[in-house]
Design a protein around this motif. Sequence first.
Motif, PDB file in Angstrom:
ATOM      1  N   MET A 172      18.366  29.505 -27.221  1.00 33.03           N
ATOM      2  CA  MET A 172      16.977  29.653 -27.581  1.00 33.03           C
ATOM      3  C   MET A 172      16.583  28.467 -28.453  1.00 33.03           C
ATOM      4  SD  MET A 172      14.982  32.727 -29.616  1.00 33.03           S
ATOM      5  CE  MET A 172      16.184  33.024 -30.859  1.00 33.03           C
ATOM      6  N   PRO A 173      15.530  27.745 -28.042  1.00 29.34           N
ATOM      7  CA  PRO A 173      15.121  26.595 -28.849  1.00 29.34           C
ATOM      8  C   PRO A 173      14.475  27.037 -30.159  1.00 29.34           C
ATOM      9  CG  PRO A 173      13.623  26.896 -27.008  1.00 29.34           C
ATOM     10  CD  PRO A 173      14.738  27.887 -26.831  1.00 29.34           C
ATOM     11  N   VAL A 174      14.705  26.253 -31.185  1.00 30.93           N
ATOM     12  CA  VAL A 174      14.087  26.505 -32.483  1.00 30.93           C
ATOM     13  C   VAL A 174      12.969  25.489 -32.648  1.00 30.93           C
ATOM     14  CG1 VAL A 174      14.452  26.509 -34.966  1.00 30.93           C
ATOM     15  CG2 VAL A 174      16.226  27.389 -33.453  1.00 30.93           C
ATOM     16  N   LEU A 175      11.780  25.978 -32.927  1.00 25.38           N
ATOM     17  CA  LEU A 175      10.612  25.116 -33.077  1.00 25.38           C
ATOM     18  C   LEU A 175      10.087  25.253 -34.491  1.00 25.38           C
ATOM     19  CD1 LEU A 175       9.034  26.194 -29.706  1.00 25.38           C
ATOM     20  CD2 LEU A 175      10.266  24.078 -30.151  1.00 25.38           C
ATOM     21  N   ALA A 176       9.580  24.166 -35.053  1.00 28.15           N
ATOM     22  CA  ALA A 176       9.121  24.173 -36.440  1.00 28.15           C
ATOM     23  C   ALA A 176       7.635  23.861 -36.518  1.00 28.15           C
ATOM     24  CB  ALA A 176       9.912  23.153 -37.253  1.00 28.15           C
ATOM     25  N   SER A 177       7.026  24.323 -37.591  1.00 24.22           N
ATOM     26  CA  SER A 177       5.629  24.042 -37.886  1.00 24.22           C
ATOM     27  C   SER A 177       5.492  23.975 -39.401  1.00 24.22           C
ATOM     28  CB  SER A 177       4.738  25.151 -37.316  1.00 24.22           C
ATOM     29  OG  SER A 177       3.380  24.829 -37.474  1.00 24.22           O
ATOM     30  N   THR A 178       4.458  23.297 -39.874  1.00 26.18           N
ATOM     31  CA  THR A 178       4.240  23.147 -41.309  1.00 26.18           C
ATOM     32  C   THR A 178       3.037  23.976 -41.740  1.00 26.18           C
ATOM     33  OG1 THR A 178       5.125  20.908 -41.210  1.00 26.18           O
ATOM     34  CG2 THR A 178       3.789  21.454 -43.137  1.00 26.18           C
ATOM     35  N   ILE A 179       3.164  24.642 -42.871  1.00 23.61           N
ATOM     36  CA  ILE A 179       2.075  25.434 -43.431  1.00 23.61           C
ATOM     37  C   ILE A 179       1.185  24.507 -44.257  1.00 23.61           C
ATOM     38  CG2 ILE A 179       1.475  27.404 -44.900  1.00 23.61           C
ATOM     39  CD1 ILE A 179       3.034  28.202 -42.406  1.00 23.61           C
ATOM     40  N   VAL A 206       0.680  26.497 -34.020  1.00 28.72           N
ATOM     41  CA  VAL A 206       1.705  27.104 -33.177  1.00 28.72           C
ATOM     42  C   VAL A 206       2.165  26.033 -32.201  1.00 28.72           C
ATOM     43  CG1 VAL A 206       2.176  28.921 -31.499  1.00 28.72           C
ATOM     44  CG2 VAL A 206       0.629  29.375 -33.417  1.00 28.72           C
ATOM     45  N   PRO A 207       3.466  25.774 -32.130  1.00 34.24           N
ATOM     46  CA  PRO A 207       3.966  24.729 -31.233  1.00 34.24           C
ATOM     47  C   PRO A 207       3.497  24.939 -29.793  1.00 34.24           C
ATOM     48  CG  PRO A 207       5.697  25.442 -32.709  1.00 34.24           C
ATOM     49  CD  PRO A 207       4.550  26.389 -32.905  1.00 34.24           C
ATOM     50  N   GLU A 216       4.898  24.650 -26.973  1.00 36.06           N
ATOM     51  CA  GLU A 216       5.793  25.419 -26.108  1.00 36.06           C
ATOM     52  C   GLU A 216       5.542  26.917 -26.254  1.00 36.06           C
ATOM     53  OE1 GLU A 216       6.733  23.111 -28.287  1.00 36.06           O
ATOM     54  OE2 GLU A 216       8.099  21.691 -27.363  1.00 36.06           O
ATOM     55  N   ILE A 217       5.286  27.360 -27.484  1.00 36.33           N
ATOM     56  CA  ILE A 217       5.005  28.778 -27.737  1.00 36.33           C
ATOM     57  C   ILE A 217       3.638  29.147 -27.174  1.00 36.33           C
ATOM     58  CG2 ILE A 217       4.676  30.533 -29.527  1.00 36.33           C
ATOM     59  CD1 ILE A 217       7.568  29.547 -29.317  1.00 36.33           C
ATOM     60  N   ARG A 218       2.642  28.277 -27.392  1.00 35.25           N
ATOM     61  CA  ARG A 218       1.299  28.543 -26.867  1.00 35.25           C
ATOM     62  C   ARG A 218       1.322  28.680 -25.351  1.00 35.25           C
ATOM     63  NH1 ARG A 218      -0.296  24.155 -30.310  1.00 35.25           N
ATOM     64  NH2 ARG A 218      -0.956  23.011 -28.466  1.00 35.25           N
ATOM     65  N   ARG A 219       2.074  27.815 -24.709  1.00 37.93           N
ATOM     66  CA  ARG A 219       2.171  27.890 -23.244  1.00 37.93           C
ATOM     67  C   ARG A 219       2.884  29.162 -22.798  1.00 37.93           C
ATOM     68  NH1 ARG A 219       3.911  21.715 -22.500  1.00 37.93           N
ATOM     69  NH2 ARG A 219       1.828  20.784 -22.507  1.00 37.93           N
ATOM     70  N   ALA A 220       3.991  29.467 -23.440  1.00 34.91           N
ATOM     71  CA  ALA A 220       4.772  30.646 -23.055  1.00 34.91           C
ATOM     72  C   ALA A 220       3.976  31.938 -23.217  1.00 34.91           C
ATOM     73  CB  ALA A 220       6.062  30.709 -23.882  1.00 34.91           C
ATOM     74  N   LEU A 221       3.134  32.003 -24.257  1.00 32.83           N
ATOM     75  CA  LEU A 221       2.344  33.212 -24.519  1.00 32.83           C
ATOM     76  C   LEU A 221       0.934  33.113 -23.956  1.00 32.83           C
ATOM     77  CD1 LEU A 221       3.425  33.928 -28.200  1.00 32.83           C
ATOM     78  CD2 LEU A 221       4.287  34.967 -26.089  1.00 32.83           C
ATOM     79  N   ASN A 222       0.633  32.010 -23.261  1.00 34.92           N
ATOM     80  CA  ASN A 222      -0.694  31.772 -22.690  1.00 34.92           C
ATOM     81  C   ASN A 222      -1.788  31.894 -23.753  1.00 34.92           C
ATOM     82  OD1 ASN A 222      -2.418  31.102 -20.586  1.00 34.92           O
ATOM     83  ND2 ASN A 222      -2.824  33.239 -20.091  1.00 34.92           N
ATOM     84  N   LEU A 223      -1.536  31.305 -24.911  1.00 34.15           N
ATOM     85  CA  LEU A 223      -2.501  31.356 -26.011  1.00 34.15           C
ATOM     86  C   LEU A 223      -3.558  30.286 -25.844  1.00 34.15           C
ATOM     87  CD1 LEU A 223      -0.097  31.929 -29.025  1.00 34.15           C
ATOM     88  CD2 LEU A 223      -1.712  33.577 -28.051  1.00 34.15           C
ATOM     89  N   LYS A 224      -4.787  30.707 -26.030  1.00 29.57           N
ATOM     90  CA  LYS A 224      -5.933  29.804 -25.958  1.00 29.57           C
ATOM     91  C   LYS A 224      -6.672  29.853 -27.286  1.00 29.57           C
ATOM     92  CE  LYS A 224      -5.458  29.142 -21.437  1.00 29.57           C
ATOM     93  NZ  LYS A 224      -4.086  28.810 -21.273  1.00 29.57           N
TER      94      LYS A 224
END
Length: 95
Positions: A1-8, A16-17, A19-27
Amino acid sequence: MPVLASTITAKGQMTVPVEIRRALNLKPGDRVEFALSPDGRVFLRALNLPIEALFGMLSHLTADPAYADDDDAIADQVVAEDEATLPPKKRGRAA
């Protein structure tokens, strides 16, 4: 499982990275939900499914044969939850 990072950011926001947006179909404008488990893990769930996507979601469930119908099962659950709120001396008394 890939680990993805983001900064607050200073405002508490994060990106949201992709890859996550695509996987969850986030718009843009979609809502997400965060759940915090007791062990410190955080779960993110997209709340962007149309109501039609929920159709058939519970079709794998079967009725409890101990009850004649759903109303009886619901009534028993309501009584059990009500009794759980009573002090110990009053539990189990007939109404």
